[in-house]
Design a protein around this motif. Structure first.
Motif, short mmCIF file in Angstrom:
data_model
loop_
_atom_site.label_atom_id
_atom_site.label_comp_id
_atom_site.label_asym_id
_atom_site.label_seq_id
_atom_site.Cartn_x
_atom_site.Cartn_y
_atom_site.Cartn_z
N PHE A 29 27.10 32.42 10.86
CA PHE A 29 26.09 33.06 10.60
C PHE A 29 25.92 33.17 9.42
CE2 PHE A 29 23.97 37.16 9.83
CZ PHE A 29 22.55 37.13 9.89
N ILE A 30 24.73 32.76 8.95
CA ILE A 30 23.83 32.52 7.38
C ILE A 30 22.45 33.42 6.96
CG2 ILE A 30 23.01 31.67 5.73
CD1 ILE A 30 25.30 28.98 7.12
N ALA A 31 22.17 34.47 6.82
CA ALA A 31 21.51 35.28 6.99
C ALA A 31 20.49 35.02 6.21
CB ALA A 31 21.81 36.89 6.28
N THR A 32 20.18 34.71 5.09
CA THR A 32 18.82 34.03 4.46
C THR A 32 18.79 32.25 3.96
OG1 THR A 32 20.07 34.02 2.23
CG2 THR A 32 19.51 35.83 3.55
N PRO A 33 17.92 32.04 4.09
CA PRO A 33 17.28 30.19 3.67
C PRO A 33 18.26 29.73 2.76
CG PRO A 33 15.48 31.32 4.81
CD PRO A 33 16.33 32.35 4.40
N GLN A 34 18.06 30.93 1.52
CA GLN A 34 19.00 30.26 0.42
C GLN A 34 20.41 30.29 0.40
OE1 GLN A 34 16.47 32.89 0.76
NE2 GLN A 34 14.98 32.33 -0.13
N ALA A 35 21.31 31.48 1.82
CA ALA A 35 22.73 30.93 1.86
C ALA A 35 22.60 29.49 2.73
CB ALA A 35 22.69 31.99 2.59
N ARG A 36 22.06 29.28 3.16
CA ARG A 36 21.74 28.34 4.81
C ARG A 36 21.86 27.04 3.69
NH1 ARG A 36 17.89 25.30 5.61
NH2 ARG A 36 16.49 27.10 5.20
N ILE A 37 20.75 27.54 2.67
CA ILE A 37 20.98 25.34 1.36
C ILE A 37 22.05 25.80 0.71
CG2 ILE A 37 19.73 24.63 -0.32
CD1 ILE A 37 17.31 25.64 0.86
N ALA A 38 22.68 26.82 0.28
CA ALA A 38 23.86 27.31 -0.23
C ALA A 38 25.19 26.55 0.24
CB ALA A 38 24.11 28.10 -1.01
N ARG A 39 25.06 26.69 1.15
CA ARG A 39 26.11 25.91 1.82
C ARG A 39 26.26 25.09 2.20
NH1 ARG A 39 31.21 26.19 3.29
NH2 ARG A 39 31.43 24.89 5.44
N ALA A 40 24.90 24.38 2.79
CA ALA A 40 24.60 22.51 2.59
C ALA A 40 25.51 22.03 1.78
CB ALA A 40 23.26 22.04 3.07
N ARG A 43 29.25 21.84 1.07
CA ARG A 43 30.02 21.50 2.43
C ARG A 43 29.30 19.96 1.82
NH1 ARG A 43 31.01 22.97 7.19
NH2 ARG A 43 30.87 21.12 8.14
N PHE A 44 28.08 19.27 1.73
CA PHE A 44 27.64 17.79 1.09
C PHE A 44 28.41 17.18 0.24
CE2 PHE A 44 25.12 14.74 0.08
CZ PHE A 44 25.36 13.80 0.15
N PHE A 45 27.61 17.81 -1.12
CA PHE A 45 28.51 17.68 -2.67
C PHE A 45 29.83 17.84 -2.71
CE2 PHE A 45 24.19 18.72 -3.13
CZ PHE A 45 23.27 16.62 -3.23
N GLY A 46 30.41 18.66 -2.65
CA GLY A 46 31.83 20.31 -2.43
C GLY A 46 32.97 19.48 -1.88
N GLU A 47 32.47 19.20 0.04
CA GLU A 47 33.60 18.62 0.49
C GLU A 47 33.22 17.88 1.28
OE1 GLU A 47 32.89 22.19 3.36
OE2 GLU A 47 33.31 23.48 2.02
N GLY A 48 32.18 16.90 0.82
CA GLY A 48 32.29 15.27 1.23
C GLY A 48 31.66 15.90 2.76
N VAL A 49 30.33 16.51 3.19
CA VAL A 49 31.05 16.97 4.66
C VAL A 49 29.63 16.77 5.27
CG1 VAL A 49 31.25 18.09 7.05
CG2 VAL A 49 32.80 17.74 5.07
N ARG A 50 28.86 15.79 6.12
CA ARG A 50 28.16 15.89 6.32
C ARG A 50 27.40 17.53 6.70
NH1 ARG A 50 24.12 11.96 8.38
NH2 ARG A 50 22.66 12.66 10.21
N PRO A 51 26.21 18.37 6.32
CA PRO A 51 25.92 19.47 6.68
C PRO A 51 24.79 19.41 7.82
CG PRO A 51 24.58 19.11 4.56
CD PRO A 51 25.69 17.78 5.04
N THR A 52 24.83 18.68 9.26
CA THR A 52 24.21 18.80 10.00
C THR A 52 23.54 19.75 10.84
OG1 THR A 52 25.02 16.61 11.03
CG2 THR A 52 24.15 17.84 12.28
N GLY A 53 22.48 20.19 10.33
CA GLY A 53 22.00 21.92 10.97
C GLY A 53 21.27 22.50 10.04
N LEU A 54 21.88 22.52 8.42
CA LEU A 54 22.21 23.18 7.92
C LEU A 54 20.53 22.84 7.03
CD1 LEU A 54 25.66 24.20 6.03
CD2 LEU A 54 24.34 25.68 7.53
#
Length: 426
Positions: A29-40, A43-54
């Motif tokens: 659960f992500i409360a704000t758009p800024q938190a969603r983008i930060a999580r994306a 995942r993409f730059f730090g974990e190398g995972v495709r952040p589908t849906g974020l």
């Protein structure tokens, strides 16, 4: 106290809960758009995972293209002007676009006022050809650097950004903060809308950006409205030799950017139609030139008569809607209509009180003597000669700018060489 009876197990497979769909990502659960983008970004730059849906698929594909070029999100973007030769070529190529955008940019700048928002108009290659920098000071340093003619806002130079994605996808695009690829550009919030010429080709993009501030309005709405206004002015400027039919479901909407426009050639065929017109009349999506009589139910003689009146009229489209329309004749064929004629077309007499105040004869413009007015053919030849001069003799470029065929230009040149009188090109 007797415990409640346990439900008996069911053998019906419909009562068995379905397992979670494997194609749906397990998102917290992500409360704000800024938190969603930060999580994306994590995942993409730090974990190398495709952040589908974020983030949107367009943003994600842009991130992947930037990474494939060898860029890192921590790198400094290449904010630089193109060469003077390339800028001069872009300015020449976009002369009609910049002229069509001048009024709309002034209106949009007045609407924005002291909001510290920057505007830029870029060509189809992402080169800024017209811009207005924000009013604020050093906090908007990046916005002032980018909002300058000659700056390259393409994806290769600035990474993921709204004008680059709008040019690539051909659709309205809004990029907020961390959706930009480079960390240094993540302070920007921007929205961009593509601009198309009368043939549907991408001519440029209009972008509105704000730096280090929250938007108190929807920038996508503003750029959409004003980009549509630029498209309308550009289409009318490029179709000076066409009869233009304007249509909409409401007569009050004629003359606005949301109205449909259809360009008709001298043979009565459909030369072009904008997106709004194709949505109102699906038959305009057909390939190749079509007779206006078959698609719109108007004969060439009716078009000229209606264009001389220059008032809205009901247009029952074959196998379609009953629209409101207005006809604009080509340059040189338009003439003033007496007030009494206009009153007759609206259902009132010349002395009807509902027709508005009477027009004094002295206020009407004096008629131009026939001997002083150049003929339509002479005006057409003069326009073609001016356009050829601006295109440095390139017949193909002149034909695209005027929206006519190369054969028509060659015929006019042949008539001029054969001794036909030619109006001055100045």
């Amino acid at each position: 106290m007797v415990p409640p009876a346990m439900p008996m197990p069911s053998n019906d497979p419909r009562d068995t809960p379905a397992p979670p769909a494997p194609w749906l990502p397990q998102l917290p659960f992500i409360a704000t758009p800024q938190a969603r983008i930060a999580r994306a970004r994590e995942r993409f730059f730090g974990e190398g995972v495709r952040p589908t849906g974020l983030v949107s698929e367009a943003v994600l594909q842009s991130w992947m293209r930037c990474a494939a070029r060898g860029h890192s999100h921590a790198d400094a973007p290449e904010i630089a002007r193109v060469s003077a030769l390339r800028l001069d070529s872009a300015l020449r190529r976009t002369r009609a676009l910049r002229e069509a955008a001048r009024v709309e940019l002034e209106r949009l700048a007045a609407t924005l006022g002291p909001t510290a928002a920057s505007l830029l108009l870029a060509d189809a290659q992402g080169i800024v050809v017209q811009a207005s920098a924000p009013f604020a000071g050093p906090r908007e340093a990046l916005g002032r650097r980018v909002a300058c003619p000659g700056m390259d806002v393409s994806e290769a130079a600035l990474g993921t950004n709204a004008p680059a994605l709008a040019l690539r996808t051909g659709h309205l695009c809004r990029i907020d903060g961390g959706e930009h690829f480079f960390d240094q550009v993540a302070v920007m919030r921007c929205a961009a809308a593509p601009i198309r010429d009368l043939h549907g080709r991408l001519a440029g993009v209009l972008n509105l950006a704000l730096e280090q501030r929250d938007l108190g309005f929807d920038p996508a709405l503003l750029v959409t409205l004003h980009a549509a206004g630029i498209e309308r002015r550009l289409a009318l400027a490029q179709s000076a030799l066409h009869t233009v039919l304007e249509m909409h479901v409401l007569p009050e909407t004629l003359g606005t950017p949301s109205a449909g426009l259809v360009g008709l050639d001298d043979d009565g065929g459909v030369a072009w139609a904008n997106t709004a017109a194709r949505r109102l009349v699906s038959a305009l999506d057909g390939a190749g030139a079509q007779p206006a009589e078959a698609v719109l139910g108007l004969k060439p003689g009716e078009l000229r008569r209606l264009g001389e009146r220059d008032v809205p009229f009901p247009l029952p489209v074959p196998h379609g809607l009953c629209l409101w329309a207005r006809v604009r004749l080509p340059a040189g064929q338009r003439r003033l209509v007496p007030v009494a004629t206009l009153a007759e077309t609206t259902g009132g007499g010349a002395a009807d009180a509902t027709a508005g105040p009477a027009v004094e004869p002295a206020s009407a413009p004096a008629p131009v003597p026939q001997a002083e007015a150049p003929s339509l053919a002479a005006q057409e030849r003069a326009l073609i000669r001016r356009t050829l001069q601006e295109c440095r003799g390139n017949v193909s470029a002149a034909a695209r700018r005027l929206g006519i065929s190369r054969g028509r230009i060659y015929r006019q040149l042949a008539e001029s060489e054969a001794g036909a009188p030619v109006a001055p090109a100045g």
